[in-house]
Write a protein that holds these residues in place. Structure first.
Motif, PDB file in Angstrom:
ATOM      1  N   TRP A  13      16.834  48.305  22.647  1.00  0.00           N
ATOM      2  CA  TRP A  13      15.600  48.473  23.423  1.00  0.00           C
ATOM      3  C   TRP A  13      14.461  48.828  22.485  1.00  0.00           C
ATOM      4  CZ3 TRP A  13      15.190  46.761  28.126  1.00  0.00           C
ATOM      5  CH2 TRP A  13      16.298  46.768  28.984  1.00  0.00           C
ATOM      6  N   THR A  23      21.596  50.012  22.255  1.00  0.00           N
ATOM      7  CA  THR A  23      22.323  50.345  23.475  1.00  0.00           C
ATOM      8  C   THR A  23      23.699  49.704  23.522  1.00  0.00           C
ATOM      9  OG1 THR A  23      20.252  50.587  24.652  1.00  0.00           O
ATOM     10  CG2 THR A  23      22.189  50.248  25.990  1.00  0.00           C
ATOM     11  N   SER A  43      28.011  57.489  31.269  1.00  0.00           N
ATOM     12  CA  SER A  43      26.660  57.076  31.655  1.00  0.00           C
ATOM     13  C   SER A  43      25.774  57.005  30.422  1.00  0.00           C
ATOM     14  CB  SER A  43      26.079  58.012  32.707  1.00  0.00           C
ATOM     15  OG  SER A  43      25.835  59.263  32.146  1.00  0.00           O
ATOM     16  N   GLY A  46      25.146  51.772  28.466  1.00  0.00           N
ATOM     17  CA  GLY A  46      24.588  50.418  28.492  1.00  0.00           C
ATOM     18  C   GLY A  46      25.215  49.503  29.526  1.00  0.00           C
ATOM     19  N   LYS A  47      25.898  50.072  30.505  1.00  0.00           N
ATOM     20  CA  LYS A  47      26.531  49.238  31.530  1.00  0.00           C
ATOM     21  C   LYS A  47      25.492  48.453  32.332  1.00  0.00           C
ATOM     22  CE  LYS A  47      28.541  52.778  33.569  1.00  0.00           C
ATOM     23  NZ  LYS A  47      28.005  53.881  32.756  1.00  0.00           N
ATOM     24  N   THR A  49      22.480  47.783  31.437  1.00  0.00           N
ATOM     25  CA  THR A  49      21.833  46.836  30.524  1.00  0.00           C
ATOM     26  C   THR A  49      22.664  45.559  30.423  1.00  0.00           C
ATOM     27  OG1 THR A  49      21.004  48.732  29.281  1.00  0.00           O
ATOM     28  CG2 THR A  49      20.920  46.586  28.195  1.00  0.00           C
TER      29      THR A  49
HETATM   30  N1  LIG Z   1      14.064  49.096  30.315  1.00  0.00           N
HETATM   31  C1  LIG Z   1      14.468  49.926  29.335  1.00  0.00           C
HETATM   32  N2  LIG Z   1      13.656  50.206  28.307  1.00  0.00           N
HETATM   33  C2  LIG Z   1      14.050  51.027  27.320  1.00  0.00           C
HETATM   34  N3  LIG Z   1      15.257  51.618  27.259  1.00  0.00           N
HETATM   35  C3  LIG Z   1      16.128  51.382  28.244  1.00  0.00           C
HETATM   36  C4  LIG Z   1      15.788  50.514  29.346  1.00  0.00           C
HETATM   37  N4  LIG Z   1      16.832  50.467  30.195  1.00  0.00           N
HETATM   38  C5  LIG Z   1      17.777  51.258  29.662  1.00  0.00           C
HETATM   39  N5  LIG Z   1      17.373  51.794  28.478  1.00  0.00           N
HETATM   40  C6  LIG Z   1      18.149  52.698  27.636  1.00  0.00           C
HETATM   41  O1  LIG Z   1      19.405  52.111  27.383  1.00  0.00           O
HETATM   42  C7  LIG Z   1      20.431  53.083  27.483  1.00  0.00           C
HETATM   43  C8  LIG Z   1      21.516  52.600  28.392  1.00  0.00           C
HETATM   44  O2  LIG Z   1      21.026  52.536  29.706  1.00  0.00           O
HETATM   45  P1  LIG Z   1      21.870  51.912  30.900  1.00  0.00           P
HETATM   46  O3  LIG Z   1      22.184  50.506  30.597  1.00  0.00           O
HETATM   47  O4  LIG Z   1      21.121  52.160  32.146  1.00  0.00           O
HETATM   48  O5  LIG Z   1      23.196  52.782  30.871  1.00  0.00           O
HETATM   49  P2  LIG Z   1      24.301  52.992  32.009  1.00  0.00           P
HETATM   50  O6  LIG Z   1      24.044  52.021  33.095  1.00  0.00           O
HETATM   51  O7  LIG Z   1      25.602  52.779  31.313  1.00  0.00           O
HETATM   52  O8  LIG Z   1      24.190  54.394  32.468  1.00  0.00           O
HETATM   53  C9  LIG Z   1      19.799  54.372  27.944  1.00  0.00           C
HETATM   54  O9  LIG Z   1      19.737  55.251  26.851  1.00  0.00           O
HETATM   55  C10 LIG Z   1      18.413  53.984  28.366  1.00  0.00           C
HETATM   56  O10 LIG Z   1      17.509  54.968  27.955  1.00  0.00           O
END
Ligand SMILES: Nc1ncnc2c1ncn2[C@@H]1O[C@H](COP(=O)(O)OP(=O)(O)O)[C@@H](O)[C@H]1O
Ligand SMILES: [Mg+2]
Lengths: 268, 302
Positions: A13, A23, A43, A46-47, A49
């Motif tokens: 990201w 991530t 959590s 990156g799931k 993502t």
């Molecule tokens: N749109 C975004 N922009 C920047 N960072 C992001 C974005 N979406 C997620 N992240 C970062 O990517 C990491 C993984 O997020 P995420 O995929 O939501 O994890 P999970 O679903 O496993 O809890 C987190 O640290 C988050 O801060």
């Protein structure tokens, strides 16, 4: 027909900024047509993502994603994503929500209502067709989201912790319901969760991700007949195995408490 | 495929109880307690207004006020009877003397306010959406709009009369311009706040960018815009009245002004009373629209 392939996918990201967050790293797996794959991980690993990239909402910073052999370049109604948050449009009635994808295609009202009603029946919400989302419980809303995905004829259903916000009993009912819908449908399901029991109960195969940056720790087939007996030794064995895998990951980045959360006790 | 799956789950374990659904306020239930509260409310209104008018009448009777400047309510309300053309809603009647056509004035003023608001609402919606859709267009226009927004609607009156003369168009322009900049900023601001999950939902279901605009962004922001519109309703109302007092020579504002010029305090107060009542009813009407047309916003957030 819905086959997915991830080839050495990575996601950073903020790639153009000073605060880069790696991530996901080197994610490679494939999902066969009709398979039910569950992805589990702590959590923040990156799931979501990963699912966004499979849906085509985000693009990977390295590697490649394929759907039936074709690179994924953007969203496609053949792959539907069901979100954790409530995602029914509050200004549309339930039937209009379920038919929303058909509206976007420009289908006539009569035809799309006919189809939507059929899917509303399948998810047990036919009598709620004229209701609005805020009049429904969380479980009903998620069922409507499933109907919305099915209504467009998606052959791959991506689900991002769809039952995480529900209470334990409803979640358990929803899991059974999802298997009912899926079995014999030929649909491919990629289901993300951070609940170990949910993973063991649902999956043909469980992919375990490490703490951030997420990498694949293991990919474990679960060859238990369905409906699965949650108090059987086999179930327990899988459970223990995932706990061990995740324990090291969870303590790396988070408190032990989170592991306890991932192990909510199923109602038996 | 699922379509041929014979399982129907309508009646089995999945029909979990609905959590006390908040009901769409289509019609109020015949709940006696609701009627009772409403009656009590109306009672207080009548009491409050009655007390106000009563004290005024009594002070007149006691000779404490100059009735040439402060005519008692029964006199200026009775002035309606002298509006010989009261029920002839022709618009644009000249100010020919004390016999102003009150209904004509109401129609003229309301028409200006509503036309201005409607045009302003549509123009701001289109402009705001364009600014959000075409980022360069937005960046080019936003600073100017931000600077123009704080100019009060009344401050545009001189320009309006200069540009459009003393007619409907000047008054409509004042309302339009008074709402346009604020609503455009509101539109852009609301668009940026639309929940990403709705946008992603539409994209996953195959929506194009313009479909996202039409099916997600616009329905999602309309309730916000309506709140802004309602907050600026009295500003628009006052701007039209002011315009009618200083130049545009028909309408409710003009009635008050003619009353003053002709030293006819009864006409002046009749005009003021009508302004009060119509302004209040206008706000009530907007509140009803907000509640019925955009009911889902407020209900969904309980
Ligand atoms: N749109 C975004 N922009 C920047 N960072 C992001 C974005 N979406 C997620 N992240 C970062 O990517 C990491 C993984 O997020 P995420 O995929 O939501 O994890 P999970 O679903 O496993 O809890 C987190 O640290 C988050 O801060
Ligand atoms: Mg997530």
């Amino acid at each position: 027909m819905g086959e997915l392939v991830c080839q050495q996918v990575g996601k950073v990201w903020g790639i153009d900024t000073a605060e880069q967050v790696s991530t996901l790293e080197d994610i490679s797996f494939s999902v066969q047509s009709g398979e039910f794959v569950v992805i589990i991980g702590p959590s923040g690993c990156g799931k979501s993502t990963l699912l966004s990239m499979l849906a085509g909402l985000e693009s990977p910073t390295s590697g490649m994603l394929l759907h039936n052999g074709q690179p994924i370049t953007g969203p496609n109604p053949d792959r539907s994503l069901i979100f954790q948050q409530p995602s029914l449009l509050p200004w549309l009635s339930l039937i209009d929500n379920v038919a929303f994808g058909l509206t976007l295609k420009g289908m006539s009202k009569k035809e799309r209502y006919r189809r939507a009603e059929n899917f509303l029946s399948q998810v047990g919400l036919r009598s709620f067709a004229k209701k609005y989302p805020h009049q429904l419980s969380g479980g009903m809303q998620q069922r409507a989201c499933i109907a919305r995905a099915l209504c467009l004829g998606a052959d791959i259903i991506l689900m991002d912790e769809p039952f995480a916000a529900l209470d334990v009993q409803t979640r358990y009912n929803m899991q059974k319901f999802l298997l009912d819908i899926w079995e014999g449908s030929g649909k491919t399901v990629v289901f993300v969760t951070h609940h170990i029991d949910e993973a063991v109960y649902l999956a043909d195969r469980v992919i375990i991700l490490s703490a951030r940056p997420g990498r694949i720790l293991d990919s474990v087939p679960i060859n238990m007949p369905r409906p699965r007996d949650v108090i059987s030794p086999e179930f327990e064995q899988h459970r223990t195995m995932f706990v061990e895998y995740l324990r090291s990951e969870v303590t790396k980045a988070f408190a032990e408490q989170e592991l306890a959360e991932m192990l909510d006790t199923r109602i038996k | 495929m699922v379509e041929s799956n014979p399982k129907t789950l309508e009646t089995n374990r999945l029909t979990e109880p609905t959590p006390n659904p908040p009901v769409r306020p289509k019609r109020r239930s015949s709940n006696p307690s609701w009627i009772k509260t409403a009656l009590i409310n109306i009672g207080w209104w009548i009491l409050s207004i009655g007390l106000f008018l009563g004290i005024w009448e009594v002070m007149t009777l006691l000779g404490w006020v100059n009735t040439l400047i402060l005519p008692p309510p029964h006199q200026f309300l009775g002035e309606i009877a002298n509006q010989d053309q009261f029920l002839m809603p022709q618009i644009g009647v000249e100010r020919t003397g004390a016999n102003f056509v009150a209904l004509t004035a109401i129609v003229a003023t309301l028409k200006r306010v509503l036309t201005g608001l409607l045009l302003g609402f549509i123009a701001a919606l289109i402009f705001g959406c364009l600014a959000a859709y075409f980022k360069i267009f937005g960046k080019l226009t936003l600073p100017v709009i931000t600077l123009l927004a704080p100019i009060a609607p009344v401050a545009w009156i001189p320009l309006a009369i200069l540009a459009f003369g003393i007619g409907d168009r000047a008054a409509i322009f004042v309302v339009f311009i008074g709402i346009f900049f604020i609503l455009t900023l509101g539109t852009i601001n609301s668009i940026n706040k639309v929940d990403q999950v709705y946008i992603n939902t539409a994209r996953v279901l195959g929506a194009t960018r313009s479909q996202v605009m039409r099916h997600i962004i616009i329905p999602a922001i309309i309730p916000d815009l309506f709140v802004i519109l309602r907050m600026n309703l009295f500003g628009a109302w006052m701007a039209v009245l002011a315009a009618e007092m200083v130049g545009v020579n028909t309408g409710l504002g003009a009635i008050v002004m003619v009353g003053r010029q002709m030293f006819n305090a009864k006409l002046m107060f009749l005009g003021m009373a009508i302004i009060g009542v119509v302004g209040y009813l206008l706000d009530v009407a907007f509140a009803q629209i907000q509640k019925r047309v955009l009911w889902w916003k407020s209900n969904a957030q309980i």
